[in-house]
Design a protein around this motif. Structure first.
Motif, PDB file in Angstrom:
ATOM      1  N   ILE A   6       0.830  -1.212   0.000  1.00 28.56           N
ATOM      2  CA  ILE A   6       0.000   0.000   0.000  1.00 28.56           C
ATOM      3  C   ILE A   6       0.865   1.262   0.000  1.00 28.56           C
ATOM      4  O   ILE A   6       0.368   2.357  -0.296  1.00 28.56           O
ATOM      5  CB  ILE A   6      -0.974  -0.004   1.204  1.00 28.56           C
ATOM      6  CG1 ILE A   6      -2.118   0.972   0.916  1.00 28.56           C
ATOM      7  CG2 ILE A   6      -0.288   0.286   2.502  1.00 28.56           C
ATOM      8  CD1 ILE A   6      -3.181   0.971   1.963  1.00 28.56           C
ATOM      9  N   ALA A   7       2.163   1.111   0.276  1.00 30.44           N
ATOM     10  CA  ALA A   7       3.034   2.290   0.387  1.00 30.44           C
ATOM     11  C   ALA A   7       3.067   3.160  -0.881  1.00 30.44           C
ATOM     12  O   ALA A   7       3.005   4.384  -0.769  1.00 30.44           O
ATOM     13  CB  ALA A   7       4.443   1.847   0.780  1.00 30.44           C
ATOM     14  N   PRO A   8       3.125   2.578  -2.100  1.00 31.18           N
ATOM     15  CA  PRO A   8       3.141   3.447  -3.280  1.00 31.18           C
ATOM     16  C   PRO A   8       1.864   4.264  -3.448  1.00 31.18           C
ATOM     17  O   PRO A   8       1.849   5.247  -4.179  1.00 31.18           O
ATOM     18  CB  PRO A   8       3.308   2.477  -4.450  1.00 31.18           C
ATOM     19  CG  PRO A   8       3.829   1.233  -3.874  1.00 31.18           C
ATOM     20  CD  PRO A   8       3.303   1.166  -2.483  1.00 31.18           C
ATOM     21  N   VAL A   9       0.764   3.858  -2.804  1.00 30.16           N
ATOM     22  CA  VAL A   9      -0.472   4.638  -2.869  1.00 30.16           C
ATOM     23  C   VAL A   9      -0.439   5.738  -1.807  1.00 30.16           C
ATOM     24  O   VAL A   9      -0.843   6.873  -2.045  1.00 30.16           O
ATOM     25  CB  VAL A   9      -1.695   3.727  -2.662  1.00 30.16           C
ATOM     26  CG1 VAL A   9      -2.973   4.512  -2.815  1.00 30.16           C
ATOM     27  CG2 VAL A   9      -1.661   2.572  -3.643  1.00 30.16           C
ATOM     28  N   LEU A  10       0.062   5.374  -0.617  1.00 29.24           N
ATOM     29  CA  LEU A  10       0.041   6.327   0.496  1.00 29.24           C
ATOM     30  C   LEU A  10       1.054   7.446   0.318  1.00 29.24           C
ATOM     31  O   LEU A  10       0.763   8.597   0.640  1.00 29.24           O
ATOM     32  CB  LEU A  10       0.334   5.592   1.818  1.00 29.24           C
ATOM     33  CG  LEU A  10      -0.804   4.763   2.371  1.00 29.24           C
ATOM     34  CD1 LEU A  10      -0.405   4.168   3.704  1.00 29.24           C
ATOM     35  CD2 LEU A  10      -2.051   5.609   2.545  1.00 29.24           C
ATOM     36  N   LEU A  11       2.252   7.106  -0.185  1.00 27.53           N
ATOM     37  CA  LEU A  11       3.323   8.104  -0.235  1.00 27.53           C
ATOM     38  C   LEU A  11       2.922   9.352  -1.027  1.00 27.53           C
ATOM     39  O   LEU A  11       3.003  10.462  -0.490  1.00 27.53           O
ATOM     40  CB  LEU A  11       4.608   7.469  -0.786  1.00 27.53           C
ATOM     41  CG  LEU A  11       5.782   8.421  -0.930  1.00 27.53           C
ATOM     42  CD1 LEU A  11       6.253   8.927   0.416  1.00 27.53           C
ATOM     43  CD2 LEU A  11       6.933   7.782  -1.675  1.00 27.53           C
ATOM     44  N   GLY A  43      11.990   4.220  -5.228  1.00 27.11           N
ATOM     45  CA  GLY A  43      12.537   3.286  -4.246  1.00 27.11           C
ATOM     46  C   GLY A  43      11.535   2.202  -3.867  1.00 27.11           C
ATOM     47  O   GLY A  43      11.881   1.017  -3.798  1.00 27.11           O
ATOM     48  N   LEU A  44      10.269   2.617  -3.650  1.00 27.25           N
ATOM     49  CA  LEU A  44       9.245   1.642  -3.263  1.00 27.25           C
ATOM     50  C   LEU A  44       8.998   0.634  -4.378  1.00 27.25           C
ATOM     51  O   LEU A  44       8.886  -0.575  -4.126  1.00 27.25           O
ATOM     52  CB  LEU A  44       7.942   2.362  -2.927  1.00 27.25           C
ATOM     53  CG  LEU A  44       7.918   3.123  -1.597  1.00 27.25           C
ATOM     54  CD1 LEU A  44       6.636   3.912  -1.471  1.00 27.25           C
ATOM     55  CD2 LEU A  44       8.052   2.142  -0.449  1.00 27.25           C
ATOM     56  N   ALA A  45       8.924   1.145  -5.626  1.00 28.98           N
ATOM     57  CA  ALA A  45       8.714   0.224  -6.748  1.00 28.98           C
ATOM     58  C   ALA A  45       9.891  -0.736  -6.860  1.00 28.98           C
ATOM     59  O   ALA A  45       9.721  -1.931  -7.101  1.00 28.98           O
ATOM     60  CB  ALA A  45       8.527   1.015  -8.047  1.00 28.98           C
ATOM     61  N   ALA A  46      11.115  -0.193  -6.657  1.00 24.45           N
ATOM     62  CA  ALA A  46      12.302  -1.045  -6.732  1.00 24.45           C
ATOM     63  C   ALA A  46      12.313  -2.054  -5.592  1.00 24.45           C
ATOM     64  O   ALA A  46      12.818  -3.175  -5.751  1.00 24.45           O
ATOM     65  CB  ALA A  46      13.558  -0.181  -6.701  1.00 24.45           C
ATOM     66  N   MET A  82       4.452  -1.487 -13.911  1.00 26.89           N
ATOM     67  CA  MET A  82       3.819  -0.216 -14.240  1.00 26.89           C
ATOM     68  C   MET A  82       4.192   0.860 -13.209  1.00 26.89           C
ATOM     69  O   MET A  82       4.432   2.017 -13.570  1.00 26.89           O
ATOM     70  CB  MET A  82       2.297  -0.360 -14.292  1.00 26.89           C
ATOM     71  CG  MET A  82       1.759  -1.305 -15.339  1.00 26.89           C
ATOM     72  SD  MET A  82       2.236  -0.918 -17.016  1.00 26.89           S
ATOM     73  CE  MET A  82       1.436   0.652 -17.245  1.00 26.89           C
ATOM     74  N   LEU A  83       4.252   0.478 -11.930  1.00 26.10           N
ATOM     75  CA  LEU A  83       4.635   1.434 -10.884  1.00 26.10           C
ATOM     76  C   LEU A  83       6.021   1.995 -11.143  1.00 26.10           C
ATOM     77  O   LEU A  83       6.259   3.199 -11.022  1.00 26.10           O
ATOM     78  CB  LEU A  83       4.646   0.752  -9.512  1.00 26.10           C
ATOM     79  CG  LEU A  83       3.339   0.395  -8.846  1.00 26.10           C
ATOM     80  CD1 LEU A  83       3.615  -0.239  -7.499  1.00 26.10           C
ATOM     81  CD2 LEU A  83       2.492   1.623  -8.661  1.00 26.10           C
ATOM     82  N   LEU A  84       6.934   1.098 -11.507  1.00 24.64           N
ATOM     83  CA  LEU A  84       8.320   1.510 -11.719  1.00 24.64           C
ATOM     84  C   LEU A  84       8.408   2.466 -12.907  1.00 24.64           C
ATOM     85  O   LEU A  84       9.058   3.518 -12.834  1.00 24.64           O
ATOM     86  CB  LEU A  84       9.183   0.259 -11.962  1.00 24.64           C
ATOM     87  CG  LEU A  84      10.692   0.483 -12.018  1.00 24.64           C
ATOM     88  CD1 LEU A  84      11.191   0.971 -10.673  1.00 24.64           C
ATOM     89  CD2 LEU A  84      11.417  -0.794 -12.400  1.00 24.64           C
ATOM     90  N   ILE A  85       7.717   2.137 -14.001  1.00 23.79           N
ATOM     91  CA  ILE A  85       7.752   2.996 -15.187  1.00 23.79           C
ATOM     92  C   ILE A  85       7.181   4.371 -14.855  1.00 23.79           C
ATOM     93  O   ILE A  85       7.757   5.408 -15.207  1.00 23.79           O
ATOM     94  CB  ILE A  85       6.955   2.342 -16.339  1.00 23.79           C
ATOM     95  CG1 ILE A  85       7.611   1.036 -16.749  1.00 23.79           C
ATOM     96  CG2 ILE A  85       6.850   3.275 -17.519  1.00 23.79           C
ATOM     97  CD1 ILE A  85       6.713   0.169 -17.606  1.00 23.79           C
ATOM     98  N   THR A  86       6.039   4.385 -14.134  1.00 22.19           N
ATOM     99  CA  THR A  86       5.400   5.655 -13.789  1.00 22.19           C
ATOM    100  C   THR A  86       6.326   6.524 -12.957  1.00 22.19           C
ATOM    101  O   THR A  86       6.489   7.721 -13.227  1.00 22.19           O
ATOM    102  CB  THR A  86       4.115   5.374 -12.989  1.00 22.19           C
ATOM    103  OG1 THR A  86       3.334   4.449 -13.710  1.00 22.19           O
ATOM    104  CG2 THR A  86       3.328   6.637 -12.755  1.00 22.19           C
ATOM    105  N   ASN A 120      -0.799   5.184  -9.340  1.00 17.69           N
ATOM    106  CA  ASN A 120      -0.332   4.030  -8.568  1.00 17.69           C
ATOM    107  C   ASN A 120      -1.500   3.195  -8.059  1.00 17.69           C
ATOM    108  O   ASN A 120      -1.462   1.960  -8.091  1.00 17.69           O
ATOM    109  CB  ASN A 120       0.513   4.500  -7.379  1.00 17.69           C
ATOM    110  CG  ASN A 120       1.832   5.102  -7.822  1.00 17.69           C
ATOM    111  OD1 ASN A 120       2.172   5.027  -8.998  1.00 17.69           O
ATOM    112  ND2 ASN A 120       2.550   5.700  -6.909  1.00 17.69           N
ATOM    113  N   GLY A 121      -2.563   3.896  -7.604  1.00 21.59           N
ATOM    114  CA  GLY A 121      -3.724   3.171  -7.113  1.00 21.59           C
ATOM    115  C   GLY A 121      -4.382   2.356  -8.212  1.00 21.59           C
ATOM    116  O   GLY A 121      -4.768   1.206  -8.004  1.00 21.59           O
TER     117      GLY A 121
END
Lengths: 506, 109
Positions: A6-11, A43-46, A82-86, A120-121
């Motif tokens: 959930i971190a990539p959504v919250l950050l 960082g989170l995506a990685a 997709m998160l990483l690309i974004t 991200n969501g």
């Protein structure tokens, strides 16, 4: 259940809120905070990548409500990719934005972070209605970003963009409502399970809802004939926003791929392949129409916008092949097309700002300052986008064509992809020679005073180009990853099992 | 009852589509509002039409109304409310900047 999901959504949500509260501060600290938040998302995506690379699917049930009753976030290979690309694209778009554009209106950084929150969501969610909500979040942020800076043309293009997307949202709700009414669930994994065991008398409404969903995602992805909003919107907005929007059409493509493989995949009984049968012909048409637009464009940014339409066509051709190799080729092509289009928009802004009253219109104009550096970058981007060897565009197209050889539509795919590549080469060669050769020094030569170094201006575009180079250098590992992703997508029972519990048979 | 509700949704949708296709921004905004009303009603009826049934667990209840569509409608209403506010502001801005209320901002309109 790891909280990392959930971190990539919250950050970005919290970063946006913090930026809103820190508005009294000068722009400097807010820029740093915004940049830090984007770096954090990379960082989170990685950090998520190694968790999913071995094929695990991590789920996060919000409030610990067991699926299918609560909302669930799902991180699988595709979502993390997709998160990483974004996040990578956003970093360079933001680096371009903090050169001064962010002070031309209010709340640029807040909107930018919430745009990422929505994106991200949308990639992570495993719930159809939640996908709608994240779509609305990313769209509302994109309306603000699109209009950022103001101006007559921008307002007009913005109005069209907003109205067509509101109509699209309504259709999304009709589709989601119908699916809930027929199947009694909105969890995507549960929808897939229900569709597989659908009684024949419910076939019609579910099919209608599925096609309605496809229509909505095709609208977001700018698939023919729903692409008409894109060229004006992208050509008239500012460079950093246009660069970030390079990922927006890919959200539509992502959603099509997700529901096509998961809900209407091979296990869907009579509805299997319902959407896939539409994707390939429409994608071929999109590529042709997009490239004709590229040939006919009268301004550089308009041309790039049509290149974005064409890239959606190429991407969905690869997805539409439906095989592991095809989807893998598309997932390799996706970051390439996103980064290349982003770099091109940033570069076009540099060109337009040096041509005075000619801006980016494709007519012989004043001699550009710094034309060697800009010309070299333009050449690199053109080679990338046209798909010439040795850069990543070539590898992406080659993988697509190789995957197409085994497909029944092989002659059409090969013919269209190769002919449109020729169109792209012609159009970009003409644009390049027009902008960089057929120009004369103006009679009253007043070099424009530039307050910042060339390096700082061109760093974001160069960075995106280097990412494309990285896609070439590490093409092997990336290809392995995208192949693994594609085979995971084509075995939806893993996804369904991970979300609904292992004991469930699809 | 079902026929009446579906007729209402159908008429609302038809009005919404017609108005959205008009050439002035005000009818377009009204059309989008009609469409969102139609879809809200539609979502509501997707939990089936029930009268006088509780949506939460109750020992005395003979049957239940589906609570989920009600939650969905609430979310959809909030979102469409915000979107309507935004599109009205944008239409006003377009009227001010383009000099007329044509959706394409035509100079001759």
């Amino acid at each position: 259940m790891t909280h990392l999901v959930i971190a990539p959504v919250l950050l970005p949500l919290l970063a946006g809120l913090l930026l809103l509260l820190l508005r009294p501060l000068t722009i400097g600290p807010r820029r740093i905070l915004s940049l830090l938040a984007v770096v954090g998302q990379i960082g989170l995506a990685a950090a998520l990548l190694p968790l999913v690379a071995n094929g695990d699917i991590h789920t996060y049930a919000l409030g610990d409500w067991a699926p299918p009753f609560g909302i669930v976030l799902v991180a699988d290979r595709l979502a993390v990719w997709m998160l990483l690309i974004t996040a990578l694209l956003a970093l360079f778009a933001l680096l371009y934005g903090v050169r001064g554009f962010d002070t031309r209106g209010r709340h640029f950084h807040v909107l930018f972070q919430w745009q990422l929150f929505g994106l991200n969501g949308a990639f992570l969610t495993g719930d159809l209605f939640n996908l709608f909500v994240f779509f609305e979040i990313l769209l509302l942020a994109s309306y603000g970003l699109l209009l950022h800076g103001g101006g007559r043309l921008r307002t007009r293009a913005g109005l069209h963009f907003v109205v067509i997307n509101l109509a699209g949202s309504t259709l999304f709700l009709f589709a989601a409502g119908t699916l809930y009414g027929m199947l009694g669930t909105l969890n995507i994994a549960d929808l897939a399970r229900q569709v597989a065991t659908l009684p024949p008398e419910h076939l019609g409404p579910v099919q209608a809802a599925g096609l309605l969903l496809f229509g909505v995602f095709a609208l977001k992805g700018a698939l023919i004939p729903l692409h008409l909003w894109l060229p004006a919107a992208y050509a008239n907005t500012s460079a950093p926003v246009a660069a970030l929007f390079a990922i927006m059409t890919k959200v539509g493509a992502y959603s099509i791929l997700r529901i096509d493989t998961l809900i209407f995949g091979a296990a869907a009984g009579p509805l299997a392949g319902m959407i896939a049968s539409w994707v390939l012909p429409l994608a071929l048409l999109t590529l042709v129409i997009g490239m004709l637009g590229v040939l006919a464009a009268t301004a550089l940014r308009q041309q790039i916008a049509y290149l974005v339409v064409a890239s959606v066509g190429s991407l969905l051709i690869a997805f539409g092949l439906g095989s592991t190799a095809g989807i893998a080729a598309g997932l390799y092509y996706l970051p390439h097309a996103t980064f290349a289009a982003g770099a091109f928009f940033l570069l076009a802004d540099g060109v337009a700002s040096r041509r005075g009253e000619f801006e980016d219109r494709l007519e012989p104009g004043a001699l550009l300052s710094d034309r060697r550096v800009l010309g070299a970058l333009f050449f690199a981007v053109a080679v990338l986008i046209a798909g010439l060897p040795p850069l990543s565009g070539f590898i992406g197209k080659w993988l697509t064509l190789r995957a197409a050889v085994e497909h029944a539509w092989m002659p059409w795919v090969l013919g269209v992809v190769l002919v449109t590549s020729l169109f792209a080469i012609i159009a970009l060669a003409r644009t390049g020679s027009l902008l960089f050769y057929r120009s004369e020094p103006p009679e009253d030569h007043r070099p424009t005073v530039r307050t910042e170094s060339l390096g700082r201006e061109l760093l974001p575009a160069t960075g995106l180009l280097l990412l494309c180079m990285a896609l070439v250098i590490w093409a092997g590992p990336v290809d392995d990853f995208t192949r693994a992703t594609a085979s995971q997508l084509l075995q939806p029972e893993h996804y369904i099992g991970a979300v609904l519990g292992a004991g469930v048979t699809p | 009852m079902e026929a009446l509700v579906s007729l209402v949704i159908g008429v609302l949708t038809a009005c919404g589509v017609y108005l959205t296709l008009r050439a002035r921004t005000f009818p377009v905004v009204l059309g989008l509002t009609f469409l969102s009303y139609a879809v809200n009603l539609f979502l509501f009826t997707m939990g089936r039409l029930t009268i006088g049934q509780p949506p939460i667990i109750d020992k005395a209840a003979a049957g239940y109304a589906d609570p989920l569509p009600q939650a969905l409608v609430l979310t959809a209403i909030v979102i469409s409310f915000a979107m309507t506010a935004f599109v009205i502001m944008l239409a006003l801005k377009a009227r001010a900047e383009l000099g007329n209320d044509h959706v394409d901002g035509r100079d001759d309109a």
